[in-house]
Write a protein that holds these residues in place. Structure first.
Motif, PDB file in Angstrom:
ATOM      1  N   MET A 218       0.977  -1.295  -0.420  1.00  0.00           N
ATOM      2  CA  MET A 218       0.046  -0.117  -0.042  1.00  0.00           C
ATOM      3  C   MET A 218       0.744   0.930   0.226  1.00  0.00           C
ATOM      4  N   GLY A 219       2.054   1.097   0.266  1.00  0.00           N
ATOM      5  CA  GLY A 219       3.129   2.337   0.161  1.00  0.00           C
ATOM      6  C   GLY A 219       3.997   2.683  -1.325  1.00  0.00           C
ATOM      7  N   THR A 220       3.260   1.998  -2.049  1.00  0.00           N
ATOM      8  CA  THR A 220       4.078   2.036  -3.674  1.00  0.00           C
ATOM      9  C   THR A 220       2.831   1.572  -4.776  1.00  0.00           C
ATOM     10  N   HIS A 221       1.566   0.923  -4.014  1.00  0.00           N
ATOM     11  CA  HIS A 221       0.982   0.373  -4.664  1.00  0.00           C
ATOM     12  C   HIS A 221       1.246  -1.253  -5.843  1.00  0.00           C
ATOM     13  N   SER A 222       2.124  -1.520  -5.382  1.00  0.00           N
ATOM     14  CA  SER A 222       3.017  -1.965  -7.405  1.00  0.00           C
ATOM     15  C   SER A 222       2.637  -3.594  -5.869  1.00  0.00           C
ATOM     16  N   VAL A 223       2.156  -4.609  -6.883  1.00  0.00           N
ATOM     17  CA  VAL A 223       2.178  -6.283  -6.266  1.00  0.00           C
ATOM     18  C   VAL A 223       3.295  -6.936  -5.877  1.00  0.00           C
ATOM     19  N   LEU A 224       3.480  -7.583  -4.532  1.00  0.00           N
ATOM     20  CA  LEU A 224       5.258  -7.959  -3.563  1.00  0.00           C
ATOM     21  C   LEU A 224       4.549  -9.450  -4.249  1.00  0.00           C
ATOM     22  N   HIS A 225       3.385  -9.991  -4.198  1.00  0.00           N
ATOM     23  CA  HIS A 225       2.849 -11.233  -4.525  1.00  0.00           C
ATOM     24  C   HIS A 225       2.434 -11.959  -5.584  1.00  0.00           C
TER      25      HIS A 225
END
Length: 475
Positions: A268-275
């Motif tokens: 949620m800090g970067t709105h990127s996919v972690l997994h």
């Protein structure tokens, strides 16, 4: 990293919901049962499964103390159980007897909300087990509900695609068309975005739907000035309807499950996919984070529940987390390729690499350059790229300035000095919005729809929050 540590395969039909307390995991199913497991070893409790409902069980949730479990069913009832003995405590019948699709407890144990297929939502007094207040949405079935972290707001989602906001006395506050093809789930982040004084906090809300998207909203509310529900951004990654979403206990991650059989965890800090987790073999119908620990449960139409453990000591591989710590203008061509992959735009990687698109070039792309220079023929694909780039530009502004995004005017992209609320529900800098109305007549800068009114209302709550932020951060 995240690893699968246990799989539960005790249900004989689709798993519809899972929920955690501090010591237990509850799962429910279309097989009419609720099952309880100990978090210490994931062994099913002796009094499990719980049997009472005569039709499919759609949702379950624990009271804040974890002592009571609520479940709701197609049979038109919401049942309260003792989590420790498995004994039914109360059976509450939905007015009209309509199938109950969803239930949730308020953060304090005062209220329990239940939503039904006829669009009714009931607020029960969880101590007296009496009906307290009820309401009805205009269109569609009630399929999602969530209380704000302070319990003063209840948000419901309908199969017609509307998010509806109620206060804690079930008074209607606001409705918003959120997902064109219908909402499937909504969830509040447990942590405020900013503020600190009572009445001056902003909360993040996530909703997901049949349109393949997860939308993020910012909600602010005071009893004096009312409510603002503001769309912020869209998370993409799934290639089919998104059926469920949930925040981690610290609000730093959001997880979603989809008809595409995958589970996606976002930063949620970067709105990127972690997994991206792909162990389920059928639709993923439910997901839930444990309170205070990084355990994740995901349930599916494959009749199983998977338990996942996050390892915070191991850096996340294959995500944009580290790359987004630098300004987007500094991205390399490889960073752009990774971003495209996270946005579900893998098919464009070759085109972008062929044209040497790095971060600086990415931020300057337009609909004309996408069509003319990059030869992207699909209008829908061009629109999707442009929406994602606009979210990056917004994030770039936030990263470079350090200003909370809800304090930035959507028109000027600068810190607001005199914020006003327009009739589209969004806040803008007064001068910028007045100029917009003068030039663009009655259209909304955010939705491009006709404004129902040209009246601009001072947003005093937001102005006080901005002033407080300036006092702390700009001394």
């Amino acid at each position: 990293m995240v690893k699968l540590i246990h799989t539960l395969a005790d249900h004989s039909d689709d798993v519809s919901c899972c929920a955690f307390s501090s010591s237990l995991l509850a799962t429910c199913s279309l097989d009419k049962t609720i099952r309880l497991y100990s978090l210490s070893d994931f062994i099913e409790l002796p009094h499990s499964p719980l049997k009472f409902h005569t039709y499919a069980v759609h949702c379950c949730c624990f009271s804040p103390s974890g002592h009571i479990l609520a479940s709701c069913s197609t049979d038109g009832t919401t049942v309260l159980w003792s989590a420790h003995s498995g004994q039914p405590l109360m059976v509450m019948e939905q007015p009209g007897g309509s199938p109950v699709r969803v239930c949730c407890y308020s953060p304090d144990p005062t209220y329990l909300a239940s939503g039904a297929a006829d669009g009714s939502v009931v607020l029960w007094n969880a101590q007296s087990y009496k009906l307290y207040r009820c309401g009805t949405v205009k269109d569609g079935s009630l399929v999602a509900c969530a209380f704000s972290p302070e319990g003063n707001l209840l948000v419901t989602g309908s199969s017609s695609g509307d998010l509806t906001v109620w206060d804690d006395r079930m008074r209607f506050l606001h409705t918003e068309k959120a997902h064109d093809l219908g909402i499937t789930c909504c969830a509040f982040s447990p942590q405020p975005l900013s503020g600190g004084e009572q009445g001056l906090q902003f909360y993040r809300l996530a909703s997901c739907g049949q349109d393949y998207e997860i939308k993020l909203w910012v909600v602010s509310f005071t009893r004096v000035l009312g409510l603002e529900l503001k769309y912020k951004s869209t998370l993409r990654g799934h290639c089919a309807p998104v059926l469920t979403c949930a925040f981690s206990h610290d609000g730093q991650m959001l997880v979603s499950g989809s008809v595409d059989k995958s589970v996606i965890v976002y930063d949620m800090g970067t709105h990127s996919v972690l997994h991206t987790l792909t162990q389920h073999t059928r639709y993923v119908t439910t997901c839930a984070f444990a309170p205070n620990t990084l355990l994740l449960a995901t349930g599916s139409m494959d009749k199983t529940v998977n338990i996942w453990q996050f390892d915070l000591e191991t850096p996340c591989q294959g995500s944009m987390n580290d790359q987004l710590k630098q300004l987007i203008e500094d991205w390399s061509e490889e960073d752009v390729s990774t971003w495209l992959r996270d946005q579900g735009l893998e098919d464009l990687i070759g085109i972008f690499q062929m044209n040497n698109i790095d971060g600086k070039e990415l931020l300057h792309l337009t609909k004309e350059s996408l069509a003319g220079d990059l030869k992207i023929e699909s209008l829908g694909l061009r629109s999707k790229v442009l929406r994602s780039i606009e979210e990056l530009r917004t994030r770039e502004d936030s990263l470079s300035s350090g200003i909370p995004d809800e304090f930035i005017c959507p028109i000027t992209r600068e810190l607001m000095k005199d914020p006003v609320i327009a009739s589209d529900g969004y806040s803008y800098e007064r001068e910028a919005m007045e100029n917009w109305i003068h030039k663009k007549k009655r259209t909304s800068p955010m939705t491009n729809l006709v404004l129902p009114s040209l009246i601009l209302t001072p947003n005093r709550t937001l102005k006080m929050a901005i002033n407080r932020w300036q006092e702390i951060h700009q001394k």
